[in-house]
Design an enzyme around this catalytic site. Structure first.
Site, PDB file in Angstrom:
ATOM      1  N   CYS A   2       9.270   9.745  -6.733  1.00 26.67           N
ATOM      2  CA  CYS A   2      10.252  10.177  -7.723  1.00 26.67           C
ATOM      3  C   CYS A   2      10.805   8.975  -8.474  1.00 26.67           C
ATOM      4  O   CYS A   2      10.841   7.863  -7.969  1.00 26.67           O
ATOM      5  CB  CYS A   2      11.394  10.971  -7.102  1.00 26.67           C
ATOM      6  SG  CYS A   2      10.894  12.414  -6.141  1.00 26.67           S
ATOM      7  N   ARG A  27       5.319   7.311  -9.917  1.00 27.86           N
ATOM      8  CA  ARG A  27       6.094   7.528  -8.692  1.00 27.86           C
ATOM      9  C   ARG A  27       6.187   9.006  -8.327  1.00 27.86           C
ATOM     10  O   ARG A  27       6.640   9.344  -7.222  1.00 27.86           O
ATOM     11  CB  ARG A  27       7.507   6.954  -8.855  1.00 27.86           C
ATOM     12  CG  ARG A  27       7.549   5.457  -9.056  1.00 27.86           C
ATOM     13  CD  ARG A  27       8.954   4.994  -9.353  1.00 27.86           C
ATOM     14  NE  ARG A  27       9.822   5.108  -8.195  1.00 27.86           N
ATOM     15  CZ  ARG A  27      10.198   4.078  -7.446  1.00 27.86           C
ATOM     16  NH1 ARG A  27       9.766   2.871  -7.741  1.00 27.86           N
ATOM     17  NH2 ARG A  27      10.996   4.244  -6.439  1.00 27.86           N
ATOM     18  N   TRP A  84       8.300  14.027  -7.256  1.00 25.85           N
ATOM     19  CA  TRP A  84       7.281  14.314  -6.244  1.00 25.85           C
ATOM     20  C   TRP A  84       7.898  15.327  -5.305  1.00 25.85           C
ATOM     21  O   TRP A  84       8.898  15.056  -4.647  1.00 25.85           O
ATOM     22  CB  TRP A  84       6.886  13.043  -5.502  1.00 25.85           C
ATOM     23  CG  TRP A  84       5.795  13.255  -4.489  1.00 25.85           C
ATOM     24  CD1 TRP A  84       4.455  13.320  -4.720  1.00 25.85           C
ATOM     25  CD2 TRP A  84       5.964  13.395  -3.067  1.00 25.85           C
ATOM     26  NE1 TRP A  84       3.774  13.504  -3.545  1.00 25.85           N
ATOM     27  CE2 TRP A  84       4.673  13.557  -2.509  1.00 25.85           C
ATOM     28  CE3 TRP A  84       7.069  13.415  -2.217  1.00 25.85           C
ATOM     29  CZ2 TRP A  84       4.461  13.736  -1.142  1.00 25.85           C
ATOM     30  CZ3 TRP A  84       6.864  13.595  -0.857  1.00 25.85           C
ATOM     31  CH2 TRP A  84       5.571  13.749  -0.337  1.00 25.85           C
ATOM     32  N   ASN A 119      16.604  11.174  -5.661  1.00 25.87           N
ATOM     33  CA  ASN A 119      15.419  10.795  -4.887  1.00 25.87           C
ATOM     34  C   ASN A 119      15.801  10.809  -3.418  1.00 25.87           C
ATOM     35  O   ASN A 119      16.908  10.406  -3.057  1.00 25.87           O
ATOM     36  CB  ASN A 119      14.945   9.389  -5.237  1.00 25.87           C
ATOM     37  CG  ASN A 119      14.405   9.285  -6.639  1.00 25.87           C
ATOM     38  OD1 ASN A 119      14.192  10.281  -7.314  1.00 25.87           O
ATOM     39  ND2 ASN A 119      14.184   8.061  -7.096  1.00 25.87           N
ATOM     40  N   GLY A 120      14.875  11.211  -2.553  1.00 26.18           N
ATOM     41  CA  GLY A 120      15.141  11.203  -1.121  1.00 26.18           C
ATOM     42  C   GLY A 120      15.157  12.597  -0.536  1.00 26.18           C
ATOM     43  O   GLY A 120      14.741  13.575  -1.177  1.00 26.18           O
ATOM     44  N   GLU A 511     -10.169   1.783   5.182  1.00 25.61           N
ATOM     45  CA  GLU A 511      -9.603   1.703   3.845  1.00 25.61           C
ATOM     46  C   GLU A 511     -10.545   2.349   2.825  1.00 25.61           C
ATOM     47  O   GLU A 511     -10.097   3.056   1.909  1.00 25.61           O
ATOM     48  CB  GLU A 511      -9.331   0.246   3.473  1.00 25.61           C
ATOM     49  CG  GLU A 511      -8.929   0.002   2.027  1.00 25.61           C
ATOM     50  CD  GLU A 511      -7.632   0.671   1.618  1.00 25.61           C
ATOM     51  OE1 GLU A 511      -7.322   0.649   0.409  1.00 25.61           O
ATOM     52  OE2 GLU A 511      -6.920   1.232   2.490  1.00 25.61           O
ATOM     53  N   LYS A 515      -9.594   5.574   0.393  1.00 24.93           N
ATOM     54  CA  LYS A 515      -9.718   5.568  -1.065  1.00 24.93           C
ATOM     55  C   LYS A 515     -10.506   6.781  -1.552  1.00 24.93           C
ATOM     56  O   LYS A 515     -10.138   7.426  -2.541  1.00 24.93           O
ATOM     57  CB  LYS A 515     -10.406   4.282  -1.538  1.00 24.93           C
ATOM     58  CG  LYS A 515      -9.541   3.057  -1.476  1.00 24.93           C
ATOM     59  CD  LYS A 515      -8.414   3.128  -2.493  1.00 24.93           C
ATOM     60  CE  LYS A 515      -7.233   2.272  -2.074  1.00 24.93           C
ATOM     61  NZ  LYS A 515      -6.405   2.851  -1.011  1.00 24.93           N
ATOM     62  N   GLU A 518      -8.337   9.914  -1.211  1.00 24.39           N
ATOM     63  CA  GLU A 518      -7.175   9.960  -2.102  1.00 24.39           C
ATOM     64  C   GLU A 518      -7.512  10.453  -3.500  1.00 24.39           C
ATOM     65  O   GLU A 518      -6.769  11.258  -4.070  1.00 24.39           O
ATOM     66  CB  GLU A 518      -6.550   8.562  -2.223  1.00 24.39           C
ATOM     67  CG  GLU A 518      -5.731   8.128  -1.037  1.00 24.39           C
ATOM     68  CD  GLU A 518      -5.146   6.743  -1.229  1.00 24.39           C
ATOM     69  OE1 GLU A 518      -3.930   6.600  -1.100  1.00 24.39           O
ATOM     70  OE2 GLU A 518      -5.913   5.796  -1.513  1.00 24.39           O
ATOM     71  N   HIS A 534     -20.323   8.722  20.417  1.00 27.63           N
ATOM     72  CA  HIS A 534     -19.348   9.380  21.275  1.00 27.63           C
ATOM     73  C   HIS A 534     -18.704  10.586  20.592  1.00 27.63           C
ATOM     74  O   HIS A 534     -17.592  10.971  20.943  1.00 27.63           O
ATOM     75  CB  HIS A 534     -18.268   8.388  21.711  1.00 27.63           C
ATOM     76  CG  HIS A 534     -18.796   7.281  22.557  1.00 27.63           C
ATOM     77  ND1 HIS A 534     -19.309   7.477  23.809  1.00 27.63           N
ATOM     78  CD2 HIS A 534     -18.907   5.954  22.309  1.00 27.63           C
ATOM     79  CE1 HIS A 534     -19.705   6.317  24.318  1.00 27.63           C
ATOM     80  NE2 HIS A 534     -19.476   5.376  23.412  1.00 27.63           N
ATOM     81  N   LYS A 633       3.289   7.185  -5.806  1.00 30.99           N
ATOM     82  CA  LYS A 633       3.419   5.779  -5.449  1.00 30.99           C
ATOM     83  C   LYS A 633       4.790   5.525  -4.824  1.00 30.99           C
ATOM     84  O   LYS A 633       5.738   6.259  -5.074  1.00 30.99           O
ATOM     85  CB  LYS A 633       3.272   4.934  -6.716  1.00 30.99           C
ATOM     86  CG  LYS A 633       2.944   3.474  -6.464  1.00 30.99           C
ATOM     87  CD  LYS A 633       1.480   3.297  -6.154  1.00 30.99           C
ATOM     88  CE  LYS A 633       1.072   1.845  -6.144  1.00 30.99           C
ATOM     89  NZ  LYS A 633      -0.300   1.673  -5.666  1.00 30.99           N
TER      90      LYS A 633
END
Length: 638
Positions: A2, A27, A84, A119-120, A511, A515, A518, A534, A633
């Site tokens: 946000c 964001r 967000w 925000n939050g 990583e 990617k 995402e 396994h 973000k």
């Protein structure tokens, strides 16, 4: 997570608010909105005259701009937000800004007197909602944010600052808020606890701003005050003042105005299709900038916290510690996993890596001689900040952060810091922040090894030479892009993928899988290659591409055995191999050769093709590369 922009001025500030939202859209982009106090008849219905007016959209900021223009929205006092979603689906009625609606109020014809963005997450919103409903307040959203607006309205008695001050004492959770009241159209109030918020001082101090990030105010003001945990701020024309978390006045010297050059040009694409592509190709420069001035391995490299306590210097701390604890989330967690291999193999110091969101919720055994290392791009990641504070509460006072933002809460709260210089990262999927974190962590490893007498002059010289060569080595890897685009055409048709790595390159496989998940929405998992037999081998078919990171290191022969296991089950391998690994392309085996073997620093090179693979696969599938669904973000909520 946000973005907030707010302003009080003598001019129409709507263009400033909307421009700020454009820069903060990375964001959060589930919805956006702007609200102003429009001078005129304050009793007029919303959209027809004075009083509170707003525009909201579940599209992007560009669509909101059209609404603002067509509705002639103007005002000298206003707030804006890009969201967000947490509480409530992405829908117009859940979009910020929210208005208060007192007993009998109607959302369309009679907005209340308080406008707010947030925000939050407010953890006790259910209890507050029930109490406010019992008093006749009408709710028009599923958000926890609307609760705050109604709460402030219920406490208002002619002074909006006092109402906010009383309201925040009832809030549990994390918040950054910007508030104004139509009965006091000359005041903008801000408060923060657990979410970032800054104050921008305008030209000659005659206008003032609030924002989540200084970049939102680039070109408007570079005079920034960083609000601390629990601060409240009252902004008016020509003046502002603050209270701290104890609700005591804050002297200006304790919250100094700093000149922050947040260039708006950082948010310009230039010749690239997407920010992610731009940021992948900025990595050679980002690494060069991050290592600028590193002439030798000295502890002072980590004395970048300007306000650390006396005696909390790196040289002394590195001598005292006997273990390392790394706390991080997401991509930063994987950089920490790679650093564990370096710290234990080069510095010979025990190292644990913890997922920050889990660490503080389990019983652990604290060691006061541990160096607690946090890793974060923004320096505002809520889970990592909370984990840091938990470690400190357990008596672990030696703290160090690897962070990309020098003015962030993380840098201020840790005793030591190494500030990377990746520059602004707009794409949600982190790329250059990750590689610069690895560079900072490798420097930390060398400094720890030196402090413990485990780094000879010859070894130091060899490592420094390799680090100085990194930008050129990365340029050579980026030249592999055409070959990776051919792989991406194959991956675009798939819905699942496996990534394999061993040792130091297992975190790089993780990583790479992240990617791909995402931004392409392909289900991807990473495994230490030795674990293939396994369980995961059951998934291998000709429809399951298997990406393998294959440097020429001590585990290469073991890795080749794992690759044979895949081929024997009809799996198709995509291998990133060093030039001297003697792995040749063939049926079901696709090989891209890396330009050179890079020893301990190999992870910084091998991750780049994985970033490009995810990027070009996303392009081929037509997904929103820079703004993938459900993500944002700078995760400033728990």
């Amino acid at each position: 997570m946000c973005g907030i922009v707010g302003a009080v001025s003598a001019r129409n500030i709507v263009p400033v608010l909307v421009q700020g939202l454009e820069r903060l859209e990375y964001r959060g982009y589930d919805s956006c909105g702007v609200a102003v106090y429009a001078h005129g008849d304050a009793a007029a219905p919303a959209g027809t005259g004075g009083g509170l007016r707003r525009a909201r959209s579940t599209s992007r900021v560009a669509e909101l701009m059209e609404q603002v223009a067509s509705g002639s929205l103007q005002g000298t006092l206003g707030i804006a937000h890009t969201r967000w979603a947490t509480h409530g689906a992405p829908a117009v009625h859940n979009a910020h800004p929210h208005f208060s609606h007192g007993p009998g109020a109607d959302a369309d014809s009679k907005p209340g007197r308080v406008a707010l963005v947030h925000n939050g997450i407010i953890e006790n919103h259910d209890e507050l909602r029930a109490a406010l409903q019992a008093r006749g307040y009408v709710f028009h959203s599923q958000t926890d944010t609307e609760v705050i607006a109604h709460l402030i309205d219920s406490l208002y008695d002619g002074d909006v600052f006092e109402a906010v001050q009383a309201a925040v004492q009832q809030l549990q959770g994390a918040y950054a808020i910007a508030v104004f009241c139509k009965d006091e159209p000359h005041r903008l109030i801000g408060a923060r606890a657990g979410s970032p918020l800054i104050l921008g001082v305008g030209k000659d101090g005659q206008e003032h701003f609030l924002a989540s990030d200084a970049m939102a105010l680039a070109g408007v003001t570079d005079q920034i005050v960083y609000l601390e945990e629990g601060d409240l701020v009252d902004l008016q024309l020509g003046k502002y003042w603050l209270l701290d978390k104890a609700h005591k006045p804050v002297p200006p010297a304790q919250r100094p105005v700093k000149t922050v050059l947040a260039h708006s040009g950082a948010a310009e694409l230039g010749p690239y299709r997407h920010y992610m592509q731009k940021e992948i190709f900025e990595q050679p420069r980002a690494i060069a900038d991050t290592l600028e001035g590193v002439e030798g391995i000295v502890p002072e490299l980590f004395d970048q916290q300007a306000n650390h306590a006396p005696g909390a210097n790196a040289a002394r701390v590195f001598q005292q510690i006997d273990s390392v604890l790394i706390l991080a989330c997401g991509t930063s967690y994987y950089s920490g996993c790679a650093a564990k291999y370096w710290i234990e193999s080069i510095a010979k110091i025990p190292c644990n890596v913890e997922v920050a969101s889990e660490y503080r919720y389990r019983e652990s055994v604290p060691n006061p001689n541990t160096l607690v290392v946090t890793i974060t791009q923004s320096g505002e990641t809520a889970d990592t900040l909370a984990a840091l504070r938990h470690a400190q509460s357990l008596g672990m006072r030696h703290t160090l952060t690897i962070c990309n933002v020098a003015t962030s809460a993380m840098v201020r709260e840790c005793s030591l810091a190494y500030v990377t210089r990746a520059g602004v990262e707009i794409g949600v999927a982190s790329t250059k922040a990750f590689t610069t974190q690895l560079a900072g962590l490798f420097l930390l490893t060398l400094c720890l090894a030196q402090a413990k007498g485990r780094l000879s002059e010859a070894e130091e010289a060899r490592h420094l030479k390799a680090m100085r060569h990194l930008p050129a080595a990365l340029q050579a890897v980026l030249a592999l892009e055409p070959q990776i685009m051919a792989w991406a055409d194959d991956f675009a048709k798939k819905e699942n993928a496996l990534f394999l790595g061993r040792g130091l390159h297992y975190p790089i496989a993780m990583e790479g899988a992240l990617k791909l998940k995402e931004i392409t929405y392909i289900h991807a998992e990473a495994y230490a290659a030795g674990e293939l037999k396994h369980g995961p081998l059951a998934l291998v078919t000709s429809d399951m591409p298997v990406v393998t990171v294959a440097p020429n290191d001590a585990l290469l022969e073991k890795l080749k055995s794992n690759m044979h296991e895949v081929r024997a089950r009809g799996g198709v391998l995509y291998v990133l191999a060093d030039s001297d690994t003697h792995i040749e392309s063939g049926e079901g085996l696709h090989v891209i050769r890396m330009p050179e073997h890079y020893g301990e620093l190999s992870p910084l090179l091998h991750v780049v093709p994985l970033q490009l693979l995810a990027y070009h696969t996303a392009c081929a599938r037509g997904t929103d590369v820079d703004k993938p669904r459900n993500l944002a973000k700078s995760v400033t909520v728990e």
